[in-house]
Design an enzyme around this catalytic site. Structure first.
Site, PDB file in Angstrom:
ATOM      1  N   ASP A   1      -1.720  -2.789   1.221  1.00 10.56           N
ATOM      2  CA  ASP A   1      -2.147  -1.403   1.095  1.00 10.56           C
ATOM      3  C   ASP A   1      -1.308  -0.555   2.041  1.00 10.56           C
ATOM      4  O   ASP A   1      -0.389  -1.075   2.695  1.00 10.56           O
ATOM      5  CB  ASP A   1      -3.645  -1.267   1.449  1.00 10.56           C
ATOM      6  CG  ASP A   1      -3.924  -1.526   2.912  1.00 10.56           C
ATOM      7  OD1 ASP A   1      -2.990  -1.880   3.669  1.00 10.56           O
ATOM      8  OD2 ASP A   1      -5.084  -1.359   3.325  1.00 10.56           O
TER       9      ASP A   1
ATOM     10  N   ASP B   1      -5.530   3.674   2.549  1.00  9.47           N
ATOM     11  CA  ASP B   1      -6.617   3.953   3.490  1.00  9.47           C
ATOM     12  C   ASP B   1      -6.252   5.178   4.316  1.00  9.47           C
ATOM     13  O   ASP B   1      -5.206   5.200   4.964  1.00  9.47           O
ATOM     14  CB  ASP B   1      -6.791   2.781   4.469  1.00  9.47           C
ATOM     15  CG  ASP B   1      -7.885   1.831   4.037  1.00  9.47           C
ATOM     16  OD1 ASP B   1      -8.499   2.087   2.985  1.00  9.47           O
ATOM     17  OD2 ASP B   1      -8.113   0.851   4.751  1.00  9.47           O
TER      18      ASP B   1
ATOM     19  N   ASP C   1      -1.827   2.258   5.210  1.00  9.14           N
ATOM     20  CA  ASP C   1      -2.840   2.804   6.117  1.00  9.14           C
ATOM     21  C   ASP C   1      -2.282   4.025   6.863  1.00  9.14           C
ATOM     22  O   ASP C   1      -1.196   3.966   7.428  1.00  9.14           O
ATOM     23  CB  ASP C   1      -3.237   1.741   7.154  1.00  9.14           C
ATOM     24  CG  ASP C   1      -3.610   0.416   6.506  1.00  9.14           C
ATOM     25  OD1 ASP C   1      -4.665   0.356   5.886  1.00  9.14           O
ATOM     26  OD2 ASP C   1      -2.807  -0.549   6.613  1.00  9.14           O
TER      27      ASP C   1
HETATM   28  P1  UTP Z   1      -5.067  -4.118   6.956  1.00  9.23           P
HETATM   29  O1  UTP Z   1      -6.192  -4.910   6.376  1.00  9.23           O
HETATM   30  O2  UTP Z   1      -4.529  -3.023   6.103  1.00  9.23           O
HETATM   31  O3  UTP Z   1      -3.937  -5.157   7.354  1.00  9.23           O
HETATM   32  O4  UTP Z   1      -5.601  -3.544   8.314  1.00  9.23           O
HETATM   33  P2  UTP Z   1      -2.388  -4.966   7.579  1.00  9.23           P
HETATM   34  O5  UTP Z   1      -2.081  -5.556   8.885  1.00  9.23           O
HETATM   35  O6  UTP Z   1      -1.975  -3.550   7.352  1.00  9.23           O
HETATM   36  O7  UTP Z   1      -1.743  -5.891   6.514  1.00  9.23           O
HETATM   37  P3  UTP Z   1      -1.572  -5.649   4.938  1.00  9.23           P
HETATM   38  O8  UTP Z   1      -2.153  -4.332   4.564  1.00  9.23           O
HETATM   39  O9  UTP Z   1      -2.284  -6.798   4.285  1.00  9.23           O
HETATM   40  O10 UTP Z   1      -0.120  -5.708   4.678  1.00  9.23           O
HETATM   41  C1  UTP Z   1      -4.791  -2.858   9.239  1.00  9.23           C
HETATM   42  C2  UTP Z   1      -5.473  -2.773  10.550  1.00  9.23           C
HETATM   43  O11 UTP Z   1      -6.577  -1.897  10.462  1.00  9.23           O
HETATM   44  C3  UTP Z   1      -7.713  -2.475  11.017  1.00  9.23           C
HETATM   45  C4  UTP Z   1      -7.506  -3.962  10.965  1.00  9.23           C
HETATM   46  O12 UTP Z   1      -8.122  -4.573  12.050  1.00  9.23           O
HETATM   47  C5  UTP Z   1      -6.026  -4.104  11.020  1.00  9.23           C
HETATM   48  O13 UTP Z   1      -5.655  -4.310  12.353  1.00  9.23           O
HETATM   49  N1  UTP Z   1      -8.900  -2.120  10.217  1.00  9.23           N
HETATM   50  C6  UTP Z   1      -8.914  -2.343   8.888  1.00  9.23           C
HETATM   51  C7  UTP Z   1      -9.988  -1.583  10.835  1.00  9.23           C
HETATM   52  O14 UTP Z   1      -9.971  -1.360  12.062  1.00  9.23           O
HETATM   53  N2  UTP Z   1     -11.111  -1.288  10.117  1.00  9.23           N
HETATM   54  C8  UTP Z   1     -11.170  -1.526   8.795  1.00  9.23           C
HETATM   55  O15 UTP Z   1     -12.213  -1.248   8.167  1.00  9.23           O
HETATM   56  C9  UTP Z   1     -10.041  -2.045   8.155  1.00  9.23           C
HETATM   57 MN    MN Z   2      -2.586  -2.413   5.610  1.00 12.02          MN
END
Ligand code: UTP
Ligand code: MN
Length: 480
Positions: free
Chosen positions: A321, A404, A323
């Site tokens: 995704d 997100d 963020d």
């Molecule tokens: P992601 O699940 O998007 O992972 O969360 P990522 O590292 O970007 O890897 P991809 O997307 O699979 O490539 C990103 C960060 O946001 C935090 C998670 O702890 C992670 O460090 N996060 C995610 C939150 O703090 N709260 C949430 O509800 C979701």
């Molecule tokens: Mn992510």
């Protein structure tokens, strides 16, 4: 030669401004076995005599000084700081340093000053591998992916089975292997390493001896694993829901669609865009989406700041995704921002799905509830973007991408960036370190010191690491 002013390190206040007399000698003192107080004393002494001494290891260092360490140990330590070190350093024994101090200038390097390259019996990487992942640097390139891929599979399987403790144990072992500067070729190399438990060792041994893990091979083909993996691949479906469905005989998407199970709005969108959402998002796509988000946010609230977080901020080239963290330099201006951004995007047909949750964070004077919740309470929009693409062929002009969006007040921004940059294990380890070692509670909103009973403010990630007594680890080295 004109003396140079000693370079000031950001965030480090130098006690005395000294001049550098020997600009070609940049010293780094290794703390290992020397101890922090002796190191500080020797650093100060050398600076007074006009030597340049760096507090942190970097490319500019030319002379690494250590005490009671072998050449192999020092080399390994340096490799762990920077995997692809461009500059070669001279690694010297403390005797060279002492003689140079006495002489008041760098003395000639003789053989006796050079470190012994023989490996000490009984010494291994264990001494160099701190046990919390947030104390270590973990870049994206790993020497041990053959092992970490297998262990990741077992961690994922444990998560699908709701065995979270087991999953975390595997993830910690994976993180240690990722941080190792060498490829593991024999079990003796694992001796004394933290976090690599019996089960993980068995898997590694299997791979070293047989080229593959029998546990992985036997799990990967089970109907249960295949079905749970497929079903949790649907956006909005967690391991518990998938397991419930599997128990009623649902093993694939067609069976699910025909099952008469009531799907919620997220799951319906997840099913509809199943293929797209399981295609990795590229960095280029993330940037295109970033441009759209920026346009939307700046249109509804000029002066806002948009930061790409998650895996892309850590340097990953693909993700599941995208963020984003949004803030505004004037505290309070960001309130109510998300619904306006959502309207903007909706009006332009960008959103295939969205669910916005309001900010529910309240700073309690007595500190956060115990244990602090891992979930943050920012205003947040979980969405699926419709991304127009030119190179998708004649029939398909767009793809679906998970996005997100998170809004943070500027006062919490540093904590939010740190919390949303990940990796998930790195974050978990930061919170564990904060609680177990520092008696503090860290969240994506704040840091609370339980001993002093007060919140510790920060305006940058660097300050948060400093509050936690940790060396700063840049995002690209948080891939634990
Ligand atoms: P992601 O699940 O998007 O992972 O969360 P990522 O590292 O970007 O890897 P991809 O997307 O699979 O490539 C990103 C960060 O946001 C935090 C998670 O702890 C992670 O460090 N996060 C995610 C939150 O703090 N709260 C949430 O509800 C979701
Ligand atoms: Mn992510």
């Amino acid at each position: 030669m004109v003396p140079l002013k000693r370079r000031k390190l950001s965030g480090i206040v130098s006690d005395t401004e000294t001049t550098v007399k020997f600009p070609h000698v940049v010293i780094f003192l290794l703390e290992r076995k020397m101890g922090a107080s002796r190191r500080a004393f020797l650093s100060q002494l050398a600076r007074k005599k006009g030597f340049q001494v760096e507090d942190y290891f970097s490319d500019s260092v030319t002379h690494v000084i250590s005490e009671n360490n072998t050449g192999d140990m020092v080399k390994m330590w340096l490799d762990m700081q920077q995997k692809d070190r461009a500059n070669k350093t001279v690694n010297l024994d403390i005797s060279w340093f002492t003689e140079s101090m006495r002489a008041g200038c760098p003395v000639e390097i003789l053989d006796k000053h050079k470190l012994q390259e023989v490996e000490n019996e009984g010494e291994s990487v264990e001494f160099l591998m701190p046990s919390y992942a947030c104390q270590r640097r973990t870049s994206l390139d790993s020497h041990n992916s053959i092992f970490t891929d297998a262990l990741s599979f077992l961690a994922e399987n444990a998560e699908l089975n709701n065995e979270d403790g087991r999953a975390v144990a595997f993830r910690r072992a994976i993180a240690v292997l990722k941080a190792l500067p060498v490829k593991v070729t024999s079990m003796t190399q694992l001796r004394g390493l933290p976090c690599v438990g019996e089960h993980s060792q068995k898997v590694i041994k299997d791979i070293i001896e047989n080229g593959a893990s029998s546990e992985v091979e036997s799990t990967i083909h089970t109907e249960r694993f295949k079905a749970l993996k497929l079903l949790t691949g649907i956006f909005g479906v967690g391991s518990k829901t998938a397991d419930r469905w599997f128990k009623t005989g649902i093993q694939n998407l067609t069976q699910l669609a025909n099952s008469g199970n009531d799907l919620n709005r997220a799951q319906r969108a997840g099913l509809e865009h199943y293929y797209d959402l399981n295609q990795p998002v590229t960095k280029a796509e993330a940037e295109t989406i970033g441009d759209i988000v920026k346009k939307a946010v700046l249109d509804v609230l000029p002066g806002s700041e948009i930061t790409l977080t998650g895996g892309f901020r850590r340097g990953k080239i693909t993700g599941h995704d995208v963020d984003f963290l949004i803030t505004h330099p004037d505290e309070g201006k960001e309130v109510g921002l998300m619904p306006k951004v959502v309207s903007w995007l909706t009006a332009r047909g960008v959103l295939l799905y969205q669910k916005t949750t309001r900010n529910s964070y309240l700073e309690k004077e007595e500190g956060p509830a115990q244990p602090p919740s891992n979930m943050d309470r920012f205003e947040r929009c979980l969405s699926i973007f419709k991304l127009e693409e030119k190179e998708m062929g004649p029939d398909k002009k767009w793809r679906a991408v998970r996005v997100d969006l998170v809004v943070s007040p500027i006062s919490q921004f540093a904590f939010a960036v740190l919390g949303w940059t990940g990796s998930k294990l790195f974050e978990r380890e930061l919170r564990r370190w904060a609680g177990q070692v520092k008696s503090m509670s860290l969240s994506s909103h704040a840091l609370f010191d339980n001993k002093q009973c007060k919140y510790l403010k920060a305006t940058s990630e660097e300050e948060i690491f400093a509050h936690l007594g940790l060396e700063f680890i840049p995002p690209s080295e948080r891939n634990a």
